[in-house]
Design a protein around this motif. Structure first.
Motif, PDB file in Angstrom:
ATOM      1  N   GLN A   1     -17.107 -48.108 -28.830  1.00 49.40           N
ATOM      2  CA  GLN A   1     -17.636 -46.756 -29.034  1.00 49.40           C
ATOM      3  C   GLN A   1     -18.264 -46.221 -27.753  1.00 49.40           C
ATOM      4  OE1 GLN A   1     -19.181 -47.668 -33.536  1.00 49.40           O
ATOM      5  NE2 GLN A   1     -20.166 -45.997 -32.458  1.00 49.40           N
ATOM      6  N   ASP A   2     -18.867 -47.111 -26.963  1.00 47.58           N
ATOM      7  CA  ASP A   2     -19.540 -46.688 -25.739  1.00 47.58           C
ATOM      8  C   ASP A   2     -18.590 -46.571 -24.557  1.00 47.58           C
ATOM      9  OD1 ASP A   2     -21.924 -46.528 -27.031  1.00 47.58           O
ATOM     10  OD2 ASP A   2     -22.676 -48.464 -26.352  1.00 47.58           O
ATOM     11  N   ARG A   3     -17.385 -47.059 -24.721  1.00 47.90           N
ATOM     12  CA  ARG A   3     -16.435 -46.957 -23.629  1.00 47.90           C
ATOM     13  C   ARG A   3     -15.992 -45.514 -23.430  1.00 47.90           C
ATOM     14  NH1 ARG A   3     -11.445 -50.780 -23.919  1.00 47.90           N
ATOM     15  NH2 ARG A   3     -11.229 -49.889 -21.838  1.00 47.90           N
ATOM     16  N   PRO A   4     -15.958 -45.045 -22.205  1.00 50.51           N
ATOM     17  CA  PRO A   4     -15.451 -43.679 -21.979  1.00 50.51           C
ATOM     18  C   PRO A   4     -13.958 -43.621 -22.250  1.00 50.51           C
ATOM     19  CG  PRO A   4     -15.850 -44.791 -19.895  1.00 50.51           C
ATOM     20  CD  PRO A   4     -16.382 -45.701 -20.958  1.00 50.51           C
ATOM     21  N   CYS A   5     -13.548 -42.682 -23.059  1.00 55.23           N
ATOM     22  CA  CYS A   5     -12.132 -42.560 -23.394  1.00 55.23           C
ATOM     23  C   CYS A   5     -11.380 -41.916 -22.228  1.00 55.23           C
ATOM     24  CB  CYS A   5     -11.949 -41.753 -24.671  1.00 55.23           C
ATOM     25  SG  CYS A   5     -12.630 -40.087 -24.592  1.00 55.23           S
ATOM     26  N   ARG A   6     -10.068 -42.069 -22.247  1.00 59.79           N
ATOM     27  CA  ARG A   6      -9.246 -41.519 -21.182  1.00 59.79           C
ATOM     28  C   ARG A   6      -9.333 -39.994 -21.111  1.00 59.79           C
ATOM     29  NH1 ARG A   6      -4.946 -44.048 -18.544  1.00 59.79           N
ATOM     30  NH2 ARG A   6      -5.000 -46.317 -18.718  1.00 59.79           N
ATOM     31  N   SER A   7      -9.504 -39.363 -22.265  1.00 58.17           N
ATOM     32  CA  SER A   7      -9.592 -37.902 -22.259  1.00 58.17           C
ATOM     33  C   SER A   7     -10.831 -37.431 -21.508  1.00 58.17           C
ATOM     34  CB  SER A   7      -9.610 -37.379 -23.699  1.00 58.17           C
ATOM     35  OG  SER A   7     -10.693 -37.933 -24.428  1.00 58.17           O
ATOM     36  N   LYS A   8     -11.939 -38.160 -21.631  1.00 60.20           N
ATOM     37  CA  LYS A   8     -13.157 -37.799 -20.898  1.00 60.20           C
ATOM     38  C   LYS A   8     -12.960 -38.025 -19.399  1.00 60.20           C
ATOM     39  CE  LYS A   8     -18.105 -38.867 -20.503  1.00 60.20           C
ATOM     40  NZ  LYS A   8     -18.502 -37.457 -20.434  1.00 60.20           N
ATOM     41  N   LYS A   9     -12.338 -39.164 -19.045  1.00 55.67           N
ATOM     42  CA  LYS A   9     -12.072 -39.423 -17.636  1.00 55.67           C
ATOM     43  C   LYS A   9     -11.150 -38.353 -17.055  1.00 55.67           C
ATOM     44  CE  LYS A   9     -12.392 -44.471 -18.005  1.00 55.67           C
ATOM     45  NZ  LYS A   9     -11.638 -45.744 -17.839  1.00 55.67           N
ATOM     46  N   PHE A  10     -10.133 -37.995 -17.814  1.00 50.94           N
ATOM     47  CA  PHE A  10      -9.188 -36.984 -17.334  1.00 50.94           C
ATOM     48  C   PHE A  10      -9.888 -35.634 -17.172  1.00 50.94           C
ATOM     49  CE2 PHE A  10      -6.139 -33.578 -17.920  1.00 50.94           C
ATOM     50  CZ  PHE A  10      -5.115 -33.940 -17.064  1.00 50.94           C
ATOM     51  N   GLY A  11     -10.752 -35.277 -18.119  1.00 46.11           N
ATOM     52  CA  GLY A  11     -11.462 -34.011 -18.033  1.00 46.11           C
ATOM     53  C   GLY A  11     -12.325 -33.916 -16.793  1.00 46.11           C
ATOM     54  N   GLU A  12     -13.037 -34.996 -16.462  1.00 46.06           N
ATOM     55  CA  GLU A  12     -13.867 -35.005 -15.259  1.00 46.06           C
ATOM     56  C   GLU A  12     -13.011 -34.857 -14.002  1.00 46.06           C
ATOM     57  OE1 GLU A  12     -16.562 -38.207 -14.863  1.00 46.06           O
ATOM     58  OE2 GLU A  12     -17.589 -37.836 -16.752  1.00 46.06           O
ATOM     59  N   ALA A  13     -11.911 -35.624 -13.944  1.00 45.30           N
ATOM     60  CA  ALA A  13     -11.044 -35.557 -12.767  1.00 45.30           C
ATOM     61  C   ALA A  13     -10.407 -34.173 -12.625  1.00 45.30           C
ATOM     62  CB  ALA A  13      -9.969 -36.640 -12.850  1.00 45.30           C
ATOM     63  N   ALA A  14      -9.974 -33.594 -13.755  1.00 47.91           N
ATOM     64  CA  ALA A  14      -9.333 -32.278 -13.707  1.00 47.91           C
ATOM     65  C   ALA A  14     -10.315 -31.206 -13.237  1.00 47.91           C
ATOM     66  CB  ALA A  14      -8.772 -31.921 -15.078  1.00 47.91           C
ATOM     67  N   TRP A  15     -11.564 -31.277 -13.714  1.00 46.76           N
ATOM     68  CA  TRP A  15     -12.559 -30.292 -13.302  1.00 46.76           C
ATOM     69  C   TRP A  15     -12.830 -30.386 -11.808  1.00 46.76           C
ATOM     70  CZ3 TRP A  15     -15.024 -26.000 -13.505  1.00 46.76           C
ATOM     71  CH2 TRP A  15     -16.252 -25.834 -12.876  1.00 46.76           C
ATOM     72  N   ARG A  16     -13.011 -31.585 -11.289  1.00 51.28           N
ATOM     73  CA  ARG A  16     -13.273 -31.733  -9.865  1.00 51.28           C
ATOM     74  C   ARG A  16     -12.060 -31.324  -9.035  1.00 51.28           C
ATOM     75  NH1 ARG A  16     -16.514 -37.392 -10.676  1.00 51.28           N
ATOM     76  NH2 ARG A  16     -18.578 -36.477 -10.957  1.00 51.28           N
ATOM     77  N   PHE A  17     -10.878 -31.660  -9.509  1.00 49.78           N
ATOM     78  CA  PHE A  17      -9.674 -31.238  -8.807  1.00 49.78           C
ATOM     79  C   PHE A  17      -9.607 -29.717  -8.732  1.00 49.78           C
ATOM     80  CE2 PHE A  17      -5.323 -29.615  -9.304  1.00 49.78           C
ATOM     81  CZ  PHE A  17      -4.756 -30.062  -8.123  1.00 49.78           C
ATOM     82  N   PHE A  18      -9.907 -29.045  -9.827  1.00 48.91           N
ATOM     83  CA  PHE A  18      -9.875 -27.583  -9.854  1.00 48.91           C
ATOM     84  C   PHE A  18     -10.864 -26.998  -8.859  1.00 48.91           C
ATOM     85  CE2 PHE A  18     -11.828 -23.686 -11.571  1.00 48.91           C
ATOM     86  CZ  PHE A  18     -10.731 -22.843 -11.556  1.00 48.91           C
ATOM     87  N   PHE A  19     -12.080 -27.537  -8.810  1.00 51.36           N
ATOM     88  CA  PHE A  19     -13.071 -26.986  -7.881  1.00 51.36           C
ATOM     89  C   PHE A  19     -12.704 -27.278  -6.438  1.00 51.36           C
ATOM     90  CE2 PHE A  19     -16.732 -27.403  -5.110  1.00 51.36           C
ATOM     91  CZ  PHE A  19     -17.316 -26.156  -5.251  1.00 51.36           C
ATOM     92  N   TYR A  20     -12.376 -28.538  -6.141  1.00 46.13           N
ATOM     93  CA  TYR A  20     -12.082 -28.896  -4.754  1.00 46.13           C
ATOM     94  C   TYR A  20     -10.881 -28.117  -4.218  1.00 46.13           C
ATOM     95  CZ  TYR A  20     -15.309 -32.834  -5.214  1.00 46.13           C
ATOM     96  OH  TYR A  20     -16.427 -33.610  -5.401  1.00 46.13           O
ATOM     97  N   LEU A  21      -9.863 -27.934  -5.053  1.00 40.89           N
ATOM     98  CA  LEU A  21      -8.694 -27.179  -4.611  1.00 40.89           C
ATOM     99  C   LEU A  21      -9.063 -25.724  -4.334  1.00 40.89           C
ATOM    100  CD1 LEU A  21      -5.643 -27.090  -4.109  1.00 40.89           C
ATOM    101  CD2 LEU A  21      -5.345 -26.557  -6.544  1.00 40.89           C
ATOM    102  N   THR A  22      -9.831 -25.115  -5.256  1.00 39.00           N
ATOM    103  CA  THR A  22     -10.252 -23.728  -5.066  1.00 39.00           C
ATOM    104  C   THR A  22     -11.138 -23.577  -3.835  1.00 39.00           C
ATOM    105  OG1 THR A  22     -10.183 -23.418  -7.475  1.00 39.00           O
ATOM    106  CG2 THR A  22     -11.368 -21.771  -6.185  1.00 39.00           C
ATOM    107  N   ALA A  23     -12.103 -24.515  -3.677  1.00 40.30           N
ATOM    108  CA  ALA A  23     -13.014 -24.441  -2.536  1.00 40.30           C
ATOM    109  C   ALA A  23     -12.276 -24.655  -1.224  1.00 40.30           C
ATOM    110  CB  ALA A  23     -14.124 -25.484  -2.695  1.00 40.30           C
ATOM    111  N   PHE A  24     -11.310 -25.561  -1.215  1.00 40.92           N
ATOM    112  CA  PHE A  24     -10.578 -25.835   0.024  1.00 40.92           C
ATOM    113  C   PHE A  24      -9.731 -24.629   0.430  1.00 40.92           C
ATOM    114  CE2 PHE A  24      -6.812 -27.360   2.302  1.00 40.92           C
ATOM    115  CZ  PHE A  24      -7.417 -28.025   3.363  1.00 40.92           C
ATOM    116  N   ILE A  25      -9.031 -24.046  -0.531  1.00 38.57           N
ATOM    117  CA  ILE A  25      -8.205 -22.880  -0.213  1.00 38.57           C
ATOM    118  C   ILE A  25      -9.073 -21.716   0.253  1.00 38.57           C
ATOM    119  CG2 ILE A  25      -6.654 -21.151  -1.198  1.00 38.57           C
ATOM    120  CD1 ILE A  25      -5.548 -23.317  -3.025  1.00 38.57           C
TER     121      ILE A  25
END
Length: 405
Positions: free
Chosen positions: A122-146
Motif C-alpha cells: 500500500q505504501d509503495r508508489p505506483c507506476r502511475s504516480k511515478k509517471f505523473g511526476e516524470a511527465a510534469w517535470r518533463f513538461f516544465f523543463y521542455l517549456t522552460a528550455f524552449i
C-alpha cells in the motif's frame, strides 16, 4: 534594527567603487529589485495547483499512450494492533515478533505475513504516480528550455561570455529574462513545498540541498544583477533534465525498451558533457576568472561562486550514480534507476515473482498454488519411486525364474 541595513551593505553586493545610487540610475523597470522575489511564492503555489490538474487530467492519457499499466491494489484488512506495530516498530517484523503478534491478534503466521506484505505494498508508489511526476517535470523543463533558448540565442552573452560582465552592474534587465527567472524560481519553490509528498528516493537529502542551493542561487543572482550568467546556468541545467524525465516516462510504459535505452544513452552523454565539462569550464570559469577582468573581488563574488561549487559537487555525485547505471546497462544488469524510491527497495519480493496477480487474490492463492505444486512434485516423485521398485521387483522375479529353469 541595524541588521537590515548591514545586510544590504554595498560592499556585500556590489564591486568596489560602486554604490546603490549608481545602480539606481537604471529605471525600476530595467533593474532587478529585491521585492520582485515576493512573486515567487504565489507562483510556487500556482505551480502546485497546476501540477495537480496536470497529473489528474493530462498525465493519465499520456500514460495510456505509452502503455502504462495500472495495477489494482489490494489493501490490508483493518487491524489496529498490526497497524500500530507497522507504523511505530517495524515494516518487516522478525520471526519472534511475528510469534508475539500471533498471540496478540489471534492470527496465524501466514495471516500476519500476508497482512504485512499487503500493507507494505500500500505504501509503495505506483507506476502511475511515478509517471505523473516524470511527465510534469518533463513538461516544465521542455517549456522552460524552449522559452529560455528563444530569449537568449540572439543575445551577445550567449556566444561571448565576457559580455556577462561588461558594464556590470549597469546592465538593464529585459522583461523576458525577468519572467524566466521568476518562473524557474517558482517551479523550484513548488518542488520544495512538495518534497515530502513526492516519491522519496535514495538521494532525498541531495535533492533538498539542490533545491535550496538553486533557490538561493537564483535569488542572490537576481538581487545582485547576475542575470546574464544566471540565465545561462538555468538553460544549461534544463537541457539534460528534459532527457532524464522523458526516459523515465518511457521506462514506466510498456514496449518502449529500445526508446528508453536510447534516451538513457543520450541523457548520459548530455549530462556528462553539460554538467562535468561545460559547466565548470565555461560557467564557473566565467564567474571566477573572466569576471575579474571587469572588477575586483567582493563578498557577493565569493558567495555566488560558492553556490556554483555546491551545484558542481552535486553534479559529481549524480554523475557517479549515472555511471553506475551505465555499467549495469552495459553488463545487462540494469533493473531500475539507482535513485529508485526507498519503498521499492524493500518490496521486491512481491512484484519480482509475478506477485501483482497473486496479490490480487489476497495472498492465499499464491500459498495454495505453491502448496499444490509441492504436492504434485511429491506425487510424481512417489510414483517414480514406486515404478522403479516395481520394475526392479519384476526383473528380480524374472531372473530367479530363469535360474530355476
Amino acid at each position: 534594527m541595524d541588521l537590515l541595513p548591514d545586510f544590504w551593505r554595498e560592499d556585500y553586493w556590489l564591486p568596489p567603487g560602486v554604490t546603490w545610487r549608481d545602480v539606481e540610475q537604471l529605471s525600476d523597470s530595467d533593474r532587478p529589485l529585491p521585492q520582485d522575489l515576493l512573486i515567487a511564492l504565489p507562483l510556487a503555489l500556482g505551480f502546485v495547483a497546476l501540477r495537480y490538474v496536470f497529473e489528474r487530467f493530462l498525465a493519465p492519457p499520456m500514460g495510456r499512450c505509452v502503455g502504462l499499466r495500472y495495477r489494482r491494489q489490494v489493501t490490508a484488512a483493518p487491524s489496529p494492533k498490526l497497524e500500530s506495530f507497522y507504523t511505530q516498530r517495524s515494516r518487516q517484523p522478525t520471526q519472534s515478533e511475528i510469534v508475539t503478534l500471533m498471540s496478540l491478534c489471534g492470527k496465524t503466521q501466514r495471516q500476519i505475513e500476508t497482512w504485512f506484505r499487503l500493507r507494505r505494498n500500500q505504501d509503495r508508489p505506483c507506476r502511475s504516480k511515478k509517471f505523473g511526476e516524470a511527465a510534469w517535470r518533463f513538461f516544465f523543463y521542455l517549456t522552460a528550455f524552449i522559452g529560455g533558448l528563444a530569449c537568449l540565442i540572439d543575445r551577445p552573452w550567449f556566444w561571448d561570455h565576457r559580455e556577462c560582465w561588461r558594464q556590470y552592474p549597469y546592465q538593464p534587465m529585459e522583461k523576458a529574462h525577468y519572467w524566466y527567472y521568476m518562473l524557474e524560481l517558482g517551479f523550484y519553490g513548488s518542488l520544495l513545498l512538495r518534497i515530502y509528498v513526492d516519491i522519496k528516493r535514495k538521494d532525498f537529502k541531495e535533492q533538498v540541498i539542490h533545491h535550496l542551493a538553486t533557490i538561493f542561487l537564483l535569488s542572490f543572482s537576481y538581487c545582485a544583477n547576475y542575470i546574464r550568467i544566471g540565465t545561462l546556468v538555468m538553460l544549461l541545467h534544463d537541457s539534460a533534465d528534459i532527457l532524464l524525465e522523458s526516459a523515465k516516462m518511457f521506462n514506466y510504459g510498456t514496449g518502449w525498451r529500445k526508446t528508453c535505452d536510447t534516451l538513457f544513452v543520450v541523457f548520459t552523454t548530455v549530462f556528462l558533457v553539460t554538467r562535468l565539462v561545460i559547466f565548470p569550464s565555461r560557467i564557473i570559469h566565467t564567474t571566477l576568472v573572466l569576471s575579474m577582468e571587469m572588477f575586483e573581488p567582493f563578498a557577493g563574488y565569493y558567495f555566488f561562486n560558492v553556490l556554483l561549487m555546491v551545484l558542481q559537487g552535486l553534479h559529481i555525485f549524480w554523475a557517479g550514480l549515472i555511471l553506475r547505471m551505465v555499467y549495469k546497462f552495459l553488463t545487462g544488469k540494469l533493473d531500475k534507476d539507482v535513485r529508485s524510491d526507498e519503498e521499492s527497495e524493500v518490496e521486491d519480493e512481491g512484484d519480482d515473482r509475478g506477485g501483482e496477480e497473486n496479490m490480487d487474490q489476497g495472498g492465499d492463492y499464491c500459498w495454495e498454488r505453491s502448496k499444490d505444486t509441492l504436492n504434485n512434485k511429491l506425487s510424481m516423485l512417489t510414483n517414480s519411486c514406486v515404478l522403479n521398485n516395481l520394475t526392479n521387483h519384476r526383473a528380480s522375479v524374472a531372473d530367479r525364474m530363469r535360474k530355476a529353469q
